[in-house]
Every structure is written in structure tokens, then in C-alpha cells.
Design a protein around this motif. Structure first.
Motif, PDB file in Angstrom:
ATOM      1  N   THR A 218      32.021  65.020   3.781  1.00  0.00           N
ATOM      2  CA  THR A 218      30.762  65.262   3.074  1.00  0.00           C
ATOM      3  C   THR A 218      30.887  66.308   1.979  1.00  0.00           C
ATOM      4  O   THR A 218      30.059  66.354   1.072  1.00  0.00           O
ATOM      5  CB  THR A 218      29.672  65.715   4.067  1.00  0.00           C
ATOM      6  OG1 THR A 218      30.109  66.923   4.714  1.00  0.00           O
ATOM      7  CG2 THR A 218      29.418  64.649   5.117  1.00  0.00           C
ATOM      8  N   ASN A 219      31.901  67.168   2.082  1.00  0.00           N
ATOM      9  CA  ASN A 219      31.990  68.263   1.104  1.00  0.00           C
ATOM     10  C   ASN A 219      33.132  68.077   0.123  1.00  0.00           C
ATOM     11  O   ASN A 219      33.604  69.043  -0.475  1.00  0.00           O
ATOM     12  CB  ASN A 219      32.119  69.613   1.809  1.00  0.00           C
ATOM     13  CG  ASN A 219      33.447  69.763   2.544  1.00  0.00           C
ATOM     14  OD1 ASN A 219      34.142  68.781   2.800  1.00  0.00           O
ATOM     15  ND2 ASN A 219      33.799  70.989   2.893  1.00  0.00           N
ATOM     16  N   LYS A 220      33.585  66.841  -0.070  1.00  0.00           N
ATOM     17  CA  LYS A 220      34.643  66.577  -1.043  1.00  0.00           C
ATOM     18  C   LYS A 220      34.083  66.817  -2.446  1.00  0.00           C
ATOM     19  O   LYS A 220      33.039  66.283  -2.819  1.00  0.00           O
ATOM     20  CB  LYS A 220      35.122  65.134  -0.903  1.00  0.00           C
ATOM     21  CG  LYS A 220      36.243  64.753  -1.848  1.00  0.00           C
ATOM     22  CD  LYS A 220      36.638  63.294  -1.636  1.00  0.00           C
ATOM     23  CE  LYS A 220      37.667  62.850  -2.652  1.00  0.00           C
ATOM     24  NZ  LYS A 220      37.994  61.407  -2.514  1.00  0.00           N
ATOM     25  N   PRO A 221      34.752  67.633  -3.267  1.00  0.00           N
ATOM     26  CA  PRO A 221      34.203  67.975  -4.582  1.00  0.00           C
ATOM     27  C   PRO A 221      34.197  66.788  -5.537  1.00  0.00           C
ATOM     28  O   PRO A 221      35.098  65.944  -5.514  1.00  0.00           O
ATOM     29  CB  PRO A 221      35.143  69.079  -5.081  1.00  0.00           C
ATOM     30  CG  PRO A 221      36.421  68.841  -4.365  1.00  0.00           C
ATOM     31  CD  PRO A 221      36.046  68.300  -3.014  1.00  0.00           C
ATOM     32  N   TYR A 222      33.181  66.754  -6.379  1.00  0.00           N
ATOM     33  CA  TYR A 222      32.967  65.626  -7.279  1.00  0.00           C
ATOM     34  C   TYR A 222      32.543  66.157  -8.636  1.00  0.00           C
ATOM     35  O   TYR A 222      31.621  66.958  -8.751  1.00  0.00           O
ATOM     36  CB  TYR A 222      31.879  64.721  -6.687  1.00  0.00           C
ATOM     37  CG  TYR A 222      31.641  63.426  -7.417  1.00  0.00           C
ATOM     38  CD1 TYR A 222      32.610  62.427  -7.451  1.00  0.00           C
ATOM     39  CD2 TYR A 222      30.418  63.181  -8.042  1.00  0.00           C
ATOM     40  CE1 TYR A 222      32.384  61.221  -8.097  1.00  0.00           C
ATOM     41  CE2 TYR A 222      30.174  61.980  -8.681  1.00  0.00           C
ATOM     42  CZ  TYR A 222      31.160  61.008  -8.699  1.00  0.00           C
ATOM     43  OH  TYR A 222      30.928  59.807  -9.338  1.00  0.00           O
ATOM     44  N   LEU A 223      33.234  65.707  -9.672  1.00  0.00           N
ATOM     45  CA  LEU A 223      32.992  66.205 -11.026  1.00  0.00           C
ATOM     46  C   LEU A 223      31.908  65.414 -11.746  1.00  0.00           C
ATOM     47  O   LEU A 223      31.161  65.966 -12.550  1.00  0.00           O
ATOM     48  CB  LEU A 223      34.304  66.162 -11.814  1.00  0.00           C
ATOM     49  CG  LEU A 223      34.355  66.786 -13.204  1.00  0.00           C
ATOM     50  CD1 LEU A 223      33.936  68.251 -13.153  1.00  0.00           C
ATOM     51  CD2 LEU A 223      35.775  66.674 -13.769  1.00  0.00           C
ATOM     52  N   GLY A 224      31.846  64.112 -11.488  1.00  0.00           N
ATOM     53  CA  GLY A 224      30.832  63.287 -12.137  1.00  0.00           C
ATOM     54  C   GLY A 224      31.192  62.863 -13.539  1.00  0.00           C
ATOM     55  O   GLY A 224      30.365  62.942 -14.455  1.00  0.00           O
ATOM     56  N   ASP A 252      28.462  61.380 -15.979  1.00  0.00           N
ATOM     57  CA  ASP A 252      27.361  60.869 -15.161  1.00  0.00           C
ATOM     58  C   ASP A 252      26.104  61.678 -15.436  1.00  0.00           C
ATOM     59  O   ASP A 252      26.129  62.915 -15.426  1.00  0.00           O
ATOM     60  CB  ASP A 252      27.700  60.975 -13.676  1.00  0.00           C
ATOM     61  CG  ASP A 252      28.877  60.099 -13.271  1.00  0.00           C
ATOM     62  OD1 ASP A 252      29.314  59.260 -14.087  1.00  0.00           O
ATOM     63  OD2 ASP A 252      29.344  60.247 -12.118  1.00  0.00           O
ATOM     64  N   LYS A 253      25.018  60.980 -15.650  1.00  0.00           N
ATOM     65  CA  LYS A 253      23.735  61.646 -15.894  1.00  0.00           C
ATOM     66  C   LYS A 253      23.337  62.463 -14.674  1.00  0.00           C
ATOM     67  O   LYS A 253      23.371  61.988 -13.539  1.00  0.00           O
ATOM     68  CB  LYS A 253      22.646  60.613 -16.225  1.00  0.00           C
ATOM     69  CG  LYS A 253      21.288  61.218 -16.549  1.00  0.00           C
ATOM     70  CD  LYS A 253      20.302  60.146 -16.944  1.00  0.00           C
ATOM     71  CE  LYS A 253      18.894  60.712 -17.140  1.00  0.00           C
ATOM     72  NZ  LYS A 253      18.856  61.806 -18.109  1.00  0.00           N
ATOM     73  N   ASP A 254      22.995  63.723 -14.914  1.00  0.00           N
ATOM     74  CA  ASP A 254      22.525  64.666 -13.894  1.00  0.00           C
ATOM     75  C   ASP A 254      23.611  65.030 -12.875  1.00  0.00           C
ATOM     76  O   ASP A 254      23.305  65.622 -11.830  1.00  0.00           O
ATOM     77  CB  ASP A 254      21.290  64.127 -13.149  1.00  0.00           C
ATOM     78  CG  ASP A 254      20.098  63.926 -14.072  1.00  0.00           C
ATOM     79  OD1 ASP A 254      19.952  64.730 -15.020  1.00  0.00           O
ATOM     80  OD2 ASP A 254      19.336  62.967 -13.863  1.00  0.00           O
ATOM     81  N   ALA A 257      29.161  67.673 -14.000  1.00  0.00           N
ATOM     82  CA  ALA A 257      29.649  67.887 -15.366  1.00  0.00           C
ATOM     83  C   ALA A 257      28.498  67.912 -16.368  1.00  0.00           C
ATOM     84  O   ALA A 257      28.495  68.719 -17.303  1.00  0.00           O
ATOM     85  CB  ALA A 257      30.652  66.794 -15.735  1.00  0.00           C
ATOM     86  N   ASP A 258      27.518  67.036 -16.163  1.00  0.00           N
ATOM     87  CA  ASP A 258      26.360  66.989 -17.060  1.00  0.00           C
ATOM     88  C   ASP A 258      25.589  68.303 -16.998  1.00  0.00           C
ATOM     89  O   ASP A 258      25.213  68.877 -18.032  1.00  0.00           O
ATOM     90  CB  ASP A 258      25.474  65.813 -16.668  1.00  0.00           C
ATOM     91  CG  ASP A 258      24.370  65.538 -17.680  1.00  0.00           C
ATOM     92  OD1 ASP A 258      24.540  65.909 -18.859  1.00  0.00           O
ATOM     93  OD2 ASP A 258      23.337  64.958 -17.300  1.00  0.00           O
ATOM     94  N   ARG A 259      25.373  68.813 -15.798  1.00  0.00           N
ATOM     95  CA  ARG A 259      24.648  70.078 -15.645  1.00  0.00           C
ATOM     96  C   ARG A 259      25.422  71.246 -16.255  1.00  0.00           C
ATOM     97  O   ARG A 259      24.825  72.227 -16.707  1.00  0.00           O
ATOM     98  CB  ARG A 259      24.363  70.359 -14.166  1.00  0.00           C
ATOM     99  CG  ARG A 259      23.410  69.364 -13.511  1.00  0.00           C
ATOM    100  CD  ARG A 259      22.900  69.898 -12.178  1.00  0.00           C
ATOM    101  NE  ARG A 259      23.992  70.196 -11.263  1.00  0.00           N
ATOM    102  CZ  ARG A 259      24.549  69.320 -10.438  1.00  0.00           C
ATOM    103  NH1 ARG A 259      24.101  68.062 -10.416  1.00  0.00           N
ATOM    104  NH2 ARG A 259      25.522  69.677  -9.632  1.00  0.00           N
ATOM    105  N   ARG A 354      37.167  55.877 -13.148  1.00  0.00           N
ATOM    106  CA  ARG A 354      35.721  55.908 -12.982  1.00  0.00           C
ATOM    107  C   ARG A 354      35.342  56.592 -11.676  1.00  0.00           C
ATOM    108  O   ARG A 354      36.053  56.598 -10.716  1.00  0.00           O
ATOM    109  CB  ARG A 354      35.160  54.491 -13.026  1.00  0.00           C
ATOM    110  CG  ARG A 354      35.518  53.747 -14.298  1.00  0.00           C
ATOM    111  CD  ARG A 354      34.941  52.341 -14.296  1.00  0.00           C
ATOM    112  NE  ARG A 354      33.482  52.380 -14.387  1.00  0.00           N
ATOM    113  CZ  ARG A 354      32.808  52.556 -15.494  1.00  0.00           C
ATOM    114  NH1 ARG A 354      33.427  52.731 -16.638  1.00  0.00           N
ATOM    115  NH2 ARG A 354      31.494  52.573 -15.486  1.00  0.00           N
ATOM    116  N   GLY A 355      34.128  57.146 -11.672  1.00  0.00           N
ATOM    117  CA  GLY A 355      33.608  57.751 -10.462  1.00  0.00           C
ATOM    118  C   GLY A 355      34.430  58.927  -9.989  1.00  0.00           C
ATOM    119  O   GLY A 355      34.735  59.049  -8.813  1.00  0.00           O
TER     120      GLY A 355
END
Length: 356
Positions: A218-224, A252-254, A257-259, A354-355
Motif C-alpha cells: 500500500t505504501n509503494k511510492p508513485y510519481l504519477g 497524471d492530473k492531480d 508530480a502534478d502537485r 506508463r503509470g
């Protein structure tokens, strides 16, 4: 803690090790038609809890339709795959049993080159419950396993196909690693002797617990982002004056990386103090963080270098499982909301990771 002889380590732990055998189906093609062929696989694992949770490698159970485990006393069970994490090559399976004997976890950060380590497993899928031993040859060894970068313990203990997923023990009989790979010089086709590898248990213990509880990490980091390794060709195409880093082709919107204010066309060159020259570098660095951690990214944008604070998201649950091969582009809205596949979309579609 009490130092144990090799024989004592084996006696104390062999009841906690399992042989794993899997079956599945693979698609074979001769260029004209496809056929479904049965497949089999073998690996090892070790007991985590008295009620039947077992750790192994992801690649041991990947694609398996049936999973069976056997204990050294002859007991066999059908196992259910609880979940896994491909990027770290870990998985958890479960059998319906009681009063099993779990292993004792150790601290892999205390290993030093020259320390004695032992592996119990299922080499070649036939020589079940074999123990091999050797020394720690290197710690924090960065290697690629089928193109995926891993931080490994290197050992000269004999490791063979079928050992994958089994435990590596220290001299106190504690698990300090998960045996995961044997180095092969594919260029020459010759096997290199005395080179075995194990995933440090400290790198994955929390994730194994997470899989046991939630079925995935559940806590795997994700850049987006959708991203790829920066190259000379990309530099020429976009008239950039850098040729290394990670090129962002979509955001990815929101997402995280977007933030953080990242944009399509940015190139990530550092995460905190870590130099980033390729996707492999970013993959290795990302494994050092968890969702919710905040890092400072150094990025190249339009000829200038700047910094951005980014807080990692967690990977969406639907992306925890292996992704299907992408389908051909269809009509409808694309990721930029244009309603058609423009050149950037096509570039991302065929060349981006992707993703991510």
C-alpha cells in the motif's frame, strides 16, 4: 543471540522451509497459429506465521494457475497467492494449516563482507531441502535481474534454479535475505561460479507484512508520470543541451508530480542527493522511499535547472498487478483531453513507461 553451527542452523529451520511447485499455461506460436502449452515451475519459500503465510519470490508464482507447497516431513498443501510486488520480486502465498513453525527474522544491515551465510531450498526443483553455505561476498550490490535493478547481498554460497524464494540465514539462524538470482554471463553463455544473490530482508520485511494484511504493497511510492530515459535522440528532437536523466512525457492530473509543478518535457536529474541518469537510476532510488515521503527533485526545464518539492503518492491498487499489453489506440478522449491521439500521445503510447 547464540552462534550456531551450520548443522544447528539447518535443524532449527528446515521445518520452516517449503518446496514450491507451480503449473500454468503459456502461449506458443510458430508464426502461423498459436497454441496453449502447459508449463511447470519450481521454487522455495519460508513460513512467516503459524497459520500458513509463506514468503517467496514474485517470479516463482508469476503466471501460476496452481501452487503447491511441500514440507520436509512430507506434508503437502494447495496454496493461495495472497499478493506480490514485481518490482521487489517478493510474494506471499498461504496454505490452510495450523501450528507451522515460522522463521526468525534477522537484521540484514548488520551483515559484513566475510560473514557466514547459509541457504536452504529446492535447487533444480528436485534436490529438496538442500543447504548450501558460503560467505557474504558483497553487500548493497546493485545488479539487474531481467532489466530490473535490485539491491542485493552477494554470496558465494551455491545458488541454483529452484532456490529462488528460499531463505538466507546468518550464523544465528535468522533470515537475512530472500534468495533471488544466480548471475549468468548471457553474452558468452557461460555460468559464473560462486555468484549468488539474495534480497536483503530489511528492504522488504515491511512490504511482506503489507501484502499479508492488504494483498498488495500500500505504501509503494508513485510519481504519477509517463517517463523514459533521456537520450541524445530526445535531446536533438527537443533541442535540449542535456542527454542524461529521466524525460517526462506526460503528467497524471492531480498526481504527485502534478502537485509538485512538474510538466511534460521536464527532465529529472536528481532526487535529493542521488544523481539520476536513467530510468534504472530512478527505479533504484525510488525503492528507498515510501508513499508520503517528501523529496527534492532537481529538474531541467527549457535550458534552466530548478528544484521542486515532491511528496510521493502510493501506487493505485489497480496498478499493483501486472499490466496487460497495451491495446491499439481507440477513439475517444486521450490523456490530454484532446479527443484524438496527437503526436505526443503516440510518442508516450509507444515509448513511455506508463503509470510510473
Amino acid at each position: 543471540k547464540t552462534l550456531l553451527t551450520d548443522a544447528e542452523v539447518y535443524a532449527a529451520n528446515v521445518d520452516s522451509v517449503v518446496a514450491i511447485n507451480t503449473t500454468g499455461t503459456a502461449t506458443a506460436s510458430n508464426g502461423f497459429w498459436q497454441t496453449q502449452q502447459p508449463t511447470t515451475g519450481a521454487g522455495s519459500g519460508f513460513v512467516l506465521t503459524p497459520d500458513g503465510f509463506i514468503a517467496t519470490n514474485y517470479h516463482v508464482i508469476d503466471g501460476a494457475e496452481t501452487v503447491k507447497v511441500a514440507f520436509c516431513n512430507g506434508d503437502t498443501y494447495d496454496a493461495e497467492v495472497i499478493g506480490g510486488e514485481e518490482d521487489y520480486d517478493i510474494a506471499v502465498i498461504k496454505v490452510e494449516a495450523e501450528n507451522l513453525k515460522p522463521v526468525t527474522m534477522g537484521d540484514s544491515t548488520l551483515l559484513n563482507v566475510g560473514d557466514r551465510v547459509l541457504a536452504i531450498g529446492n535447487p533444480l526443483g528436485e534436490l529438496t531441502f538442500s543447504q548450501t553455505g558460503g560467505m557474504v561476498s558483497s553487500v548493497n550490490r546493485a545488479i539487474n535481474v531481467e532489466g530490473v535493478p535490485f539491491n542485493m547481498i552477494q554470496t558465494d554460497a551455491s545458488i541454483n534454479p529452484g532456490n529462488s524464494g528460499g531463505p538466507m540465514f546468518n550464523q544465528y539462524g535468522q533470515v537475512v535475505g530472500i534468495v533471488s538470482a544466480k548471475y549468468t554471463n548471457t553474452a558468452s553463455g557461460a555460468s559464473a561460479e560462486g555468484l549468488g544473490f539474495a534480497i536483503p530482508i530489511n528492504d522488504v520485511a515491511a512490504m511482506i507484512q503489507d501484502i499479508m494484511t492488504n494483498g498488495y504493497v500500500t505504501n509503494k511510492p508513485y510519481l504519477g508520470v509517463t517517463a523514459m530515459t533521456m537520450s541524445q535522440d530526445l535531446a536533438n528532437q527537443f533541442r535540449y543541451d542535456i542527454t542524461e536523466g529521466v524525460f517526462i512525457s506526460a503528467v497524471d492530473k492531480d498526481g504527485a508530480a502534478d502537485r509538485a509543478g512538474l510538466q511534460m518535457g521536464d527532465v529529472i536529474t536528481k532526487v535529493d542527493e542521488h544523481e539520476i541518469k536513467s530510468m534504472a537510476d530512478l527505479t533504484i532510488v525510488k525503492k528507498q522511499y515510501s508513499a508520503g515521503d517528501t523529496v527534492t527533485l532537481t529538474i531541467y526545464r527549457q535550458g534552466e535547472t530548478m528544484e521542486a518539492e515532491l511528496t510521493w503518492d502510493s501506487v493505485p491498487e489497480e496498478q499493483q498487478q501486472p499490466q496487460e499489453a497495451p491495446q491499439q489506440p481507440q477513439g475517444g478522449n486521450d490523456q490530454y483531453g484532446n479527443g484524438y491521439m496527437d503526436p505526443y500521445d503516440l510518442f508516450d503510447y509507444f515509448f513511455g513507461n506508463r503509470g510510473w
